[in-house]
Enzyme design. Structure first.
Site, PDB file in Angstrom:
ATOM      1  N   GLY A  48       3.763  32.386  12.463  1.00  0.00           N
ATOM      2  CA  GLY A  48       2.318  32.274  12.617  1.00  0.00           C
ATOM      3  C   GLY A  48       1.853  31.869  13.991  1.00  0.00           C
ATOM      4  O   GLY A  48       0.659  31.718  14.223  1.00  0.00           O
ATOM      5  N   HIS A  49       2.772  31.705  14.943  1.00  0.00           N
ATOM      6  CA  HIS A  49       2.404  31.218  16.287  1.00  0.00           C
ATOM      7  C   HIS A  49       3.040  32.089  17.339  1.00  0.00           C
ATOM      8  O   HIS A  49       4.040  31.698  17.924  1.00  0.00           O
ATOM      9  CB  HIS A  49       2.844  29.764  16.451  1.00  0.00           C
ATOM     10  CG  HIS A  49       2.143  29.029  17.560  1.00  0.00           C
ATOM     11  ND1 HIS A  49       2.609  28.990  18.847  1.00  0.00           N
ATOM     12  CD2 HIS A  49       1.011  28.295  17.551  1.00  0.00           C
ATOM     13  CE1 HIS A  49       1.811  28.257  19.597  1.00  0.00           C
ATOM     14  NE2 HIS A  49       0.837  27.811  18.825  1.00  0.00           N
ATOM     15  N   PHE A  50       2.601  33.137  17.677  1.00  0.00           N
ATOM     16  CA  PHE A  50       1.504  33.949  17.173  1.00  0.00           C
ATOM     17  C   PHE A  50       2.071  35.303  16.750  1.00  0.00           C
ATOM     18  O   PHE A  50       2.926  35.826  17.472  1.00  0.00           O
ATOM     19  CB  PHE A  50       0.456  34.166  18.267  1.00  0.00           C
ATOM     20  CG  PHE A  50      -0.129  32.871  18.780  1.00  0.00           C
ATOM     21  CD1 PHE A  50      -1.136  32.224  18.076  1.00  0.00           C
ATOM     22  CD2 PHE A  50       0.330  32.304  19.954  1.00  0.00           C
ATOM     23  CE1 PHE A  50      -1.696  31.035  18.569  1.00  0.00           C
ATOM     24  CE2 PHE A  50      -0.223  31.116  20.436  1.00  0.00           C
ATOM     25  CZ  PHE A  50      -1.233  30.487  19.744  1.00  0.00           C
TER      26      PHE A  50
END
Length: 145
Positions: A48-50
């Site tokens: 999720g990053h990124f």
């Protein structure tokens, strides 16, 4: 002194996915530590990053630097079995992104220890370029069983 992952885990309480250093290349107990973190695309934070542009979160860089300092401190006979809690960060600077495939070389020098409180100066480099630098503080406490 050099340490592999199993030996680091005898000093630090951290485990996957929060053990942020893979090996220690040099440690002078009570003074300094040089550690390595091999950044892998398989690490959970990159989900999720990124998405599409993975970057290691700055807080995890700081955590890796703090764990490196904790190894230097907790390697001392007088502090064995203690827990080093993150106390704070000053003058943190992020100089370049850290991405999967990078090999972080982390150095932390302990600058003061007074009672159960201490300070260190840390830096994380990739290919000779500084990725992050900061002053970190910590508090020593007994581990709870």
């Amino acid at each position: 002194m050099k340490l592999d992952s199993a030996q680091i885990q005898q000093i630090l309480p951290h485990r996957y996915p929060f053990l942020m250093i893979d090996r220690v290349e040099e440690c002078q107990p009570g003074k300094s530590c040089d550690a390595v973190k091999c950044v892998s695309a398989n690490e959970m934070q990159f989900m999720g990053h990124f998405p599409g542009h993975p970057v290691m979160p700055g807080v995890l860089l700081l955590e890796a630097m703090a764990q490196t300092g904790a190894v230097a401190l907790l390697s001392c006979e007088e502090y064995k079995g203690k827990l080093a809690l993150f106390g704070g960060v000053k003058r943190a600077r992020f100089r370049r992104p850290v991405v999967p495939g990078d090999v972080l070389k982390i150095h932390c020098e302990l600058t003061s220890i007074r009672g159960s409180l201490g300070m260190g100066r840390a830096r994380a480099d990739v290919d000779g370029q500084t990725a992050c630098e900061a002053e970190i503080s910590f508090a020593l406490t007994d581990r709870q069983s």
